[in-house]
Motif scaffolding. Structure first.
Motif, mmCIF file in Angstrom:
data_model
loop_
_atom_site.group_PDB
_atom_site.id
_atom_site.type_symbol
_atom_site.label_atom_id
_atom_site.label_comp_id
_atom_site.label_asym_id
_atom_site.label_seq_id
_atom_site.Cartn_x
_atom_site.Cartn_y
_atom_site.Cartn_z
ATOM 1 N N GLN A 176 8.384 29.496 -9.708
ATOM 2 C CA GLN A 176 9.119 28.280 -10.055
ATOM 3 C C GLN A 176 10.536 28.264 -9.501
ATOM 4 O O GLN A 176 11.179 27.218 -9.469
ATOM 5 C CB GLN A 176 9.147 28.073 -11.579
ATOM 6 C CG GLN A 176 9.720 29.230 -12.379
ATOM 7 C CD GLN A 176 8.644 30.158 -12.913
ATOM 8 O OE1 GLN A 176 7.650 30.407 -12.244
ATOM 9 N NE2 GLN A 176 8.832 30.641 -14.133
ATOM 10 N N LYS A 177 11.024 29.413 -9.030
ATOM 11 C CA LYS A 177 12.363 29.466 -8.444
ATOM 12 C C LYS A 177 12.319 29.564 -6.918
ATOM 13 O O LYS A 177 13.361 29.665 -6.276
ATOM 14 C CB LYS A 177 13.141 30.652 -9.028
ATOM 15 C CG LYS A 177 13.390 30.523 -10.523
ATOM 16 C CD LYS A 177 14.103 31.724 -11.110
ATOM 17 C CE LYS A 177 15.569 31.732 -10.837
ATOM 18 N NZ LYS A 177 16.277 32.805 -11.585
ATOM 19 N N ILE A 178 11.112 29.523 -6.345
ATOM 20 C CA ILE A 178 10.979 29.657 -4.890
ATOM 21 C C ILE A 178 10.992 28.268 -4.269
ATOM 22 O O ILE A 178 9.954 27.648 -4.020
ATOM 23 C CB ILE A 178 9.692 30.419 -4.496
ATOM 24 C CG1 ILE A 178 9.552 31.692 -5.309
ATOM 25 C CG2 ILE A 178 9.719 30.733 -2.999
ATOM 26 C CD1 ILE A 178 10.681 32.679 -5.137
ATOM 27 N N THR A 179 12.188 27.770 -4.028
ATOM 28 C CA THR A 179 12.341 26.475 -3.371
ATOM 29 C C THR A 179 12.131 26.625 -1.868
ATOM 30 O O THR A 179 11.954 27.731 -1.346
ATOM 31 C CB THR A 179 13.744 25.921 -3.625
ATOM 32 O OG1 THR A 179 14.700 26.831 -3.041
ATOM 33 C CG2 THR A 179 14.019 25.782 -5.115
ATOM 34 N N GLU A 180 12.201 25.507 -1.180
ATOM 35 C CA GLU A 180 12.032 25.542 0.279
ATOM 36 C C GLU A 180 13.095 26.426 0.927
ATOM 37 O O GLU A 180 12.798 27.209 1.836
ATOM 38 C CB GLU A 180 12.108 24.121 0.837
ATOM 39 C CG GLU A 180 11.892 24.060 2.347
ATOM 40 C CD GLU A 180 11.904 22.630 2.866
ATOM 41 O OE1 GLU A 180 11.703 22.452 4.089
ATOM 42 O OE2 GLU A 180 12.130 21.703 2.063
ATOM 43 N N ARG A 181 14.336 26.330 0.437
ATOM 44 C CA ARG A 181 15.404 27.133 1.029
ATOM 45 C C ARG A 181 15.211 28.619 0.737
ATOM 46 O O ARG A 181 15.356 29.454 1.637
ATOM 47 C CB ARG A 181 16.769 26.681 0.516
ATOM 48 C CG ARG A 181 17.913 27.422 1.193
ATOM 49 C CD ARG A 181 19.266 27.017 0.656
ATOM 50 N NE ARG A 181 20.325 27.742 1.344
ATOM 51 C CZ ARG A 181 21.594 27.775 0.959
ATOM 52 N NH1 ARG A 181 21.967 27.100 -0.123
ATOM 53 N NH2 ARG A 181 22.487 28.458 1.644
ATOM 54 N N VAL A 182 14.901 28.969 -0.501
ATOM 55 C CA VAL A 182 14.684 30.373 -0.854
ATOM 56 C C VAL A 182 13.515 30.935 -0.057
ATOM 57 O O VAL A 182 13.585 32.042 0.496
ATOM 58 C CB VAL A 182 14.437 30.515 -2.371
ATOM 59 C CG1 VAL A 182 14.035 31.946 -2.715
ATOM 60 C CG2 VAL A 182 15.673 30.110 -3.156
ATOM 61 N N ALA A 355 12.712 31.805 -15.689
ATOM 62 C CA ALA A 355 12.077 30.491 -15.803
ATOM 63 C C ALA A 355 12.709 29.431 -14.913
ATOM 64 O O ALA A 355 12.080 28.403 -14.634
ATOM 65 C CB ALA A 355 12.118 30.029 -17.264
ATOM 66 N N GLY A 356 13.947 29.639 -14.503
ATOM 67 C CA GLY A 356 14.613 28.675 -13.641
ATOM 68 C C GLY A 356 15.055 27.407 -14.334
ATOM 69 O O GLY A 356 15.256 26.378 -13.690
ATOM 70 N N LYS A 357 15.222 27.459 -15.662
ATOM 71 C CA LYS A 357 15.588 26.262 -16.432
ATOM 72 C C LYS A 357 16.974 26.370 -17.057
ATOM 73 O O LYS A 357 17.285 25.665 -18.018
ATOM 74 C CB LYS A 357 14.542 26.020 -17.517
ATOM 75 C CG LYS A 357 13.139 25.754 -16.968
ATOM 76 C CD LYS A 357 12.128 25.553 -18.089
ATOM 77 C CE LYS A 357 10.734 25.286 -17.520
ATOM 78 N NZ LYS A 357 9.732 25.100 -18.597
ATOM 79 N N ASP A 358 17.802 27.223 -16.537
ATOM 80 C CA ASP A 358 19.114 27.504 -17.114
ATOM 81 C C ASP A 358 19.993 26.256 -17.109
ATOM 82 O O ASP A 358 20.386 25.766 -16.044
ATOM 83 C CB ASP A 358 19.777 28.624 -16.311
ATOM 84 C CG ASP A 358 21.153 29.007 -16.823
ATOM 85 O OD1 ASP A 358 21.538 28.523 -17.906
ATOM 86 O OD2 ASP A 358 21.832 29.793 -16.148
ATOM 87 N N PRO A 359 20.351 25.724 -18.286
ATOM 88 C CA PRO A 359 21.178 24.511 -18.311
ATOM 89 C C PRO A 359 22.592 24.725 -17.794
ATOM 90 O O PRO A 359 23.273 23.752 -17.446
ATOM 91 C CB PRO A 359 21.188 24.131 -19.801
ATOM 92 C CG PRO A 359 20.877 25.379 -20.531
ATOM 93 C CD PRO A 359 19.965 26.173 -19.633
ATOM 94 N N ALA A 360 23.042 25.980 -17.733
ATOM 95 C CA ALA A 360 24.381 26.253 -17.213
ATOM 96 C C ALA A 360 24.437 26.189 -15.692
ATOM 97 O O ALA A 360 25.515 26.277 -15.101
ATOM 98 C CB ALA A 360 24.867 27.623 -17.695
ATOM 99 N N GLY A 361 23.264 26.067 -15.041
ATOM 100 C CA GLY A 361 23.238 25.936 -13.586
ATOM 101 C C GLY A 361 23.421 27.229 -12.839
ATOM 102 O O GLY A 361 23.721 27.218 -11.640
ATOM 103 N N ASP A 366 16.898 24.622 -9.656
ATOM 104 C CA ASP A 366 16.754 23.186 -9.883
ATOM 105 C C ASP A 366 18.046 22.493 -9.454
ATOM 106 O O ASP A 366 19.119 22.770 -10.004
ATOM 107 C CB ASP A 366 16.476 22.935 -11.371
ATOM 108 C CG ASP A 366 16.215 21.468 -11.684
ATOM 109 O OD1 ASP A 366 17.005 20.606 -11.234
ATOM 110 O OD2 ASP A 366 15.219 21.187 -12.379
ATOM 111 N N PRO A 367 17.982 21.572 -8.498
ATOM 112 C CA PRO A 367 19.220 20.963 -7.990
ATOM 113 C C PRO A 367 19.990 20.190 -9.048
ATOM 114 O O PRO A 367 21.228 20.143 -9.012
ATOM 115 C CB PRO A 367 18.739 20.044 -6.859
ATOM 116 C CG PRO A 367 17.274 19.849 -7.095
ATOM 117 C CD PRO A 367 16.796 21.092 -7.768
ATOM 118 N N GLU A 368 19.285 19.580 -10.013
ATOM 119 C CA GLU A 368 19.980 18.833 -11.057
ATOM 120 C C GLU A 368 20.699 19.775 -12.015
ATOM 121 O O GLU A 368 21.836 19.531 -12.407
ATOM 122 C CB GLU A 368 18.985 17.944 -11.816
ATOM 123 C CG GLU A 368 18.441 16.791 -10.991
ATOM 124 C CD GLU A 368 19.547 15.910 -10.425
ATOM 125 O OE1 GLU A 368 20.458 15.523 -11.198
ATOM 126 O OE2 GLU A 368 19.508 15.617 -9.218
#
Length: 438
Positions: A176-182, A355-361, A366-368
């Motif tokens: 879930q943390k493997i984006t296109e850039r990663v 999980a890649g859902k850290d609200p602190a960014g 997650d770009p948002e």
């Protein structure tokens, strides 16, 4: 939540946390993965006290007498060793585990106070290199993102053989943390769990490692210091072998060190406490006649200037922080209390970095969510925290009569418990007794 009957007795062996984990394992059939570090209480720096000056020692006046903090790392062989203003560095944390904004903020904060940051697994990002005055490039078993050109752009190279939270185990970055850039940086598929190897693919022992170090020196024209990082286990022998292989700097990471994602059973049951590892590392360096010539960096649970000063009094040249740096950026901030509760956690308890859902960014791709971290503001907060750590350590050093942090020594310390006394090899408070000392 119902309050238990006060007459009920909880089992010390099967307490509610253990029962909950057994039930979770029975329900899911998989082991628990999380971030952060060991949560059990371990002997730590809080179990040591400084002996400030009174009659038999002469303190320094904090407002008129200097206490210097600079450190040189890697002057054993490198043409260009690192000259840092403070002995507190930022440990390796990867882009992938952390957001691009977090990596940029770490670089900004470290540069503002004249110290170094470290890449972590997965390669070097332009944001990090651009904002880091001194950047250490981690060379890991996975070789994810490894690029000889980036080796040359770095200011030092850290060969990672182990990590305090999981010595003997490889890294982990869930899909879930493997984006296109990663994925592009690591040359691996998007959305698929990535596991790093637990050992390097091209050597099997210290003799091979010595050859690899020469290879890295030749690639970088003998300019860059070479670090070797080990997880704290058989520290005495590992440090000796690292020195023999040619390390300029040895990094020892105790089991209180954090991680972005690994098995809970690893975090809690593998390795030794940082407090126990430092004297073993120092003994190894002293027996080889290279203490202070091959620098020792200690990491794993460093939180305050007192921890910094105590690590240096035990013989470290510098320390590295990871989890504390993320907290300084805003990790587990009460600002996001509602969001943490929605994730089934709470501010101060959130450890699902995988999980890649850290609200602190911070621990997200997650770009948002990543937008929640302003790298300029995060860098300012980190720089403030590093300044406080430094000032706290200076205050303690002056109280012990020392004009430089590196002049702190074991003689300045006593222990509060028999366990800490035996591990740190300093006397139990009020006595001259060190358990196990000849």
């Amino acid at each position: 939540m119902t309050t238990p009957n006060p007459a009920l007795r909880e089992s010390a062996t099967f307490d509610r946390g253990v029962i909950s984990e057994i039930q979770r394992a029975a329900e899911t059939g998989i082991y628990d993965i999380r971030g952060w570090g060991a949560k059990r209480k371990l002997p730590h720096f809080d179990d040591l006290l400084f002996l400030g000056a009174s009659m038999s020692r002469y303190p320094l006046e904090g407002y008129r007498e200097k206490c210097d903090t600079d450190v040189v790392l890697g002057d054993r062989n490198a043409k260009f060793p690192l000259h840092l203003d403070i002995p507190i560095t930022i440990a390796g944390m990867s882009f992938g585990a952390l957001s691009g904004q977090a990596k940029e903020a770490l670089g900004r904060g470290a540069s503002e106070v004249g110290t170094s940051t470290t890449t972590g697994d997965g390669g070097m990002t332009p944001e990090e290199r651009g904002q880091s005055k001194n950047l250490v490039y981690q060379y890991l078993p996975s070789r994810y993102g490894m690029n000889p050109d980036d080796l040359r752009k770095a200011d030092a190279i850290e060969i990672v053989l182990g990590q305090g939270a999981k010595p003997g185990g490889g890294g982990m970055l869930l899909g879930q943390k493997i984006t296109e850039r990663v994925a592009g940086m690591r040359t691996l598929p998007m959305g698929v769990d990535q596991r790093s190897a637990c050992r390097h693919p091209d050597w099997t022992g210290p003799d091979d490692l010595a050859i690899k170090i020469i290879e890295l020196r030749e690639i970088t024209n003998w300019e860059k210091p070479i670090y070797i990082k080990v997880g704290a286990t058989r520290t005495y022998y590992d440090v000796k072998l690292a020195v023999k292989a040619g390390a300029d700097v040895v990094v020892v990471d105790g089991m209180q060190g954090g991680t972005a994602a690994t098995q809970d059973v690893f975090i809690e049951h593998v390795g030794i406490p940082t407090l126990a590892a430092i004297p073993q590392a120092v003994q190894a360096l002293q027996e080889l006649g290279v203490h202070r010539k091959v620098q020792l960096i200690v990491s794993g649970g460093i939180r305050s200037g007192a921890d910094v000063a105590k690590a240096m009094a035990l013989g470290a040249d510098a320390v590295a922080i990871g989890t504390a740096a993320l907290i300084a950026l805003g990790d587990n901030s009460p600002r996001y209390a509602k969001q943490y509760e929605e994730l089934g956690s709470a501010a101060g308890f959130y450890d699902d970095f995988q999980a890649g859902k850290d609200p602190a960014g911070i621990t997200t791709q997650d770009p948002e969510l990543s937008k929640n971290l302003d790298p300029v503001e995060g860098g300012r907060r980190l720089a403030n925290y590093l300044r406080v750590l430094t000032m706290e350590a200076q205050t303690l050093a002056r109280a012990c009569g020392k004009s430089h942090l590196r002049n702190l020594e074991p003689e300045d310390l006593v222990a509060l418990t028999i366990e800490a006394s035996a591990m740190a090899r300093v006397p139990l408070a009020g006595t001259t007794w060190i358990p196990g000392a000849l």
